[in-house]
Design an enzyme around this catalytic site. Sequence first.
Site, PDB file in Angstrom:
ATOM      1  N   ASP A  70      83.025  39.258  56.698  1.00  0.00           N
ATOM      2  CA  ASP A  70      81.962  40.051  57.332  1.00  0.00           C
ATOM      3  C   ASP A  70      82.500  41.266  58.093  1.00  0.00           C
ATOM      4  OD1 ASP A  70      80.162  38.030  56.468  1.00  0.00           O
ATOM      5  OD2 ASP A  70      80.722  36.835  58.219  1.00  0.00           O
ATOM      6  N   GLN A  99      85.004  37.428  51.525  1.00  0.00           N
ATOM      7  CA  GLN A  99      85.504  36.676  52.687  1.00  0.00           C
ATOM      8  C   GLN A  99      86.660  37.442  53.374  1.00  0.00           C
ATOM      9  OE1 GLN A  99      85.111  34.432  49.623  1.00  0.00           O
ATOM     10  NE2 GLN A  99      83.001  34.316  50.286  1.00  0.00           N
ATOM     11  N   LYS A 115      82.972  45.023  54.496  1.00  0.00           N
ATOM     12  CA  LYS A 115      83.631  45.398  53.235  1.00  0.00           C
ATOM     13  C   LYS A 115      82.646  46.044  52.273  1.00  0.00           C
ATOM     14  CE  LYS A 115      85.141  41.245  52.363  1.00  0.00           C
ATOM     15  NZ  LYS A 115      84.788  40.596  53.632  1.00  0.00           N
ATOM     16  N   GLY A 160      78.232  37.871  50.468  1.00  0.00           N
ATOM     17  CA  GLY A 160      76.984  38.618  50.370  1.00  0.00           C
ATOM     18  C   GLY A 160      77.119  39.916  51.126  1.00  0.00           C
ATOM     19  N   HIS A 161      76.703  40.984  50.511  1.00  0.00           N
ATOM     20  CA  HIS A 161      76.613  42.204  51.295  1.00  0.00           C
ATOM     21  C   HIS A 161      75.470  43.086  50.824  1.00  0.00           C
ATOM     22  CE1 HIS A 161      79.844  43.462  48.381  1.00  0.00           C
ATOM     23  NE2 HIS A 161      78.933  44.368  48.190  1.00  0.00           N
TER      24      HIS A 161
HETATM   25  P1  IMP Z   1      82.264  27.979  51.823  1.00  0.00           P
HETATM   26  O1  IMP Z   1      82.942  29.198  51.305  1.00  0.00           O
HETATM   27  O2  IMP Z   1      80.776  27.976  51.607  1.00  0.00           O
HETATM   28  O3  IMP Z   1      82.921  26.706  51.335  1.00  0.00           O
HETATM   29  O4  IMP Z   1      82.441  27.956  53.421  1.00  0.00           O
HETATM   30  C1  IMP Z   1      83.713  27.747  54.035  1.00  0.00           C
HETATM   31  C2  IMP Z   1      83.856  28.612  55.277  1.00  0.00           C
HETATM   32  O5  IMP Z   1      83.934  29.987  54.885  1.00  0.00           O
HETATM   33  C3  IMP Z   1      82.689  28.517  56.247  1.00  0.00           C
HETATM   34  O6  IMP Z   1      83.175  28.666  57.582  1.00  0.00           O
HETATM   35  C4  IMP Z   1      81.836  29.715  55.874  1.00  0.00           C
HETATM   36  O7  IMP Z   1      81.022  30.131  56.931  1.00  0.00           O
HETATM   37  C5  IMP Z   1      82.917  30.733  55.551  1.00  0.00           C
HETATM   38  N1  IMP Z   1      82.469  31.789  54.641  1.00  0.00           N
HETATM   39  C6  IMP Z   1      82.244  31.693  53.321  1.00  0.00           C
HETATM   40  N2  IMP Z   1      81.858  32.879  52.816  1.00  0.00           N
HETATM   41  C7  IMP Z   1      81.841  33.751  53.830  1.00  0.00           C
HETATM   42  C8  IMP Z   1      81.570  35.153  53.929  1.00  0.00           C
HETATM   43  O8  IMP Z   1      81.245  35.849  52.955  1.00  0.00           O
HETATM   44  N3  IMP Z   1      81.677  35.689  55.181  1.00  0.00           N
HETATM   45  C9  IMP Z   1      82.062  34.962  56.249  1.00  0.00           C
HETATM   46  N4  IMP Z   1      82.333  33.660  56.209  1.00  0.00           N
HETATM   47  C10 IMP Z   1      82.240  33.049  55.003  1.00  0.00           C
END
Ligand code: IMP
Length: 428
Positions: free
Chosen positions: A13, A223, A16, A40-41
């Site tokens: 977040d 991420q 990007k 997501g953006h």
């Molecule tokens: P997962 O990717 O859904 O398995 O989540 C694992 C961790 O990564 C959690 O703390 C989510 O909140 C974080 N996370 C996953 N995708 C994003 C993103 O695009 N931005 C910020 N945090 C993310």
Amino acid sequence: MPTLVIVGSQWGDEGKGKITDYLAEKAEVVVRYQGGNNAGHTVEKDGTQYKLHLVPSGILYPEKICIIGNGVVLDPGSLIDEINTLKEQGVSVENLKISDRAHIVLPYHIKLDELEEVAKGKNDIGTTKRGIGPCYMDKSERIGIRVCDLLKPEVFKNKLKLNVEKKNKIFREVYDAGELNFEEIYEKYSRYASIIKSYVVDTTSLLYDLIKDGKKVLFEGAQGTLLDIDLGTYPYVTASHPISGGVTVGAGVGPTMINDVIGVVKAYTTRVGKGPFPTELFDDYGNFLREKGHEYGTTTGRPRRCGWLDAVILSFSVKVSGIRTFALTKLDTLTGLDKIKICTGYRFNGEIIKDFPASLEDLAMCEPIYEEFDGWNENISNIRKFQDLPLNAQKYVKRIEELTGINASIISVGPGREETIVREELMS
Ligand code: IMP
């Protein structure tokens, strides 16, 4: 070989989306190499908002080739929704290419993600519940189903059958939960297969040829560094490799073909989900950053945890991704604060440390050491030259550069595409 990797330098977040969109305009090919629709953006172009989760940002330019690489985990239903929305908005998706080696997210992955989070109770990770972790688990267990399998009805049927039986046993015996119906999934995903088929290619060979041809290629990371499964704040991480090295495995591109790495740094720190966060703010400053910076998740809508900028984290990201230059985002969010802080090190067990610890128990005990800066009140969103920024803003940026040894080539001063200070042209 003008190839550039964009990586998030914090917990994701970082903004990007805007930087990728800005650089995608110059690129000829845009590639996603890890993660899935957990990312997501929102991109704004000509007054219209586009929400992207799986499709690379270059899609808004009809002539760019957009690749979903083998390292991405693909939820075909979500991808088809995204494609349909883009088409309704008048965007052509003809140049979208999907790797035949990408793994498919199936309903049992999503169900497992939810059940495991509940079972972990207060130790939950705070995942996006998109089935990302369980899909990568199946990949490692070598029972995953790839796009090339989905396109072969018999292969898909056999693999799916084994998987549904196995997962139903887990649902029944471990979680005391309801089972999933094989036929329903088979029919639904066979329909998806017929829709995505025309986009599927061997993206590795395609990309090799494009790079050899001298095309400008942008690798769009999702991420951020601290969510990397190896180098992030494990176990509070995602299941893929958001660091720049993720490109090699996730797009099938050798390291000698990667020329440059830009780290996107938000002017303060945020994270969603659980886990220690040394510079987290629980006071009015934290609320200010959350509200002014609209720090609510694009994918889940969750409020993000907010804190001061942490140079220990940035230095760590520079090391693990070989970051050569920064894009500093959301500097305008800090406007109006009387004081701003940067964490320059941690106090841990009576010592000062500058390296980001591996142990989360240690990280939770780290006390940030701050340098304090005076803020500024001037609106900076219409500034296009660094030297025109208020002196206090310049000092803040220069100190980040000193602490990390990395220059900020792009500084974003507002959400709009034009609200950008460019100090070095990249991808030219
Ligand atoms: P997962 O990717 O859904 O398995 O989540 C694992 C961790 O990564 C959690 O703390 C989510 O909140 C974080 N996370 C996953 N995708 C994003 C993103 O695009 N931005 C910020 N945090 C993310």
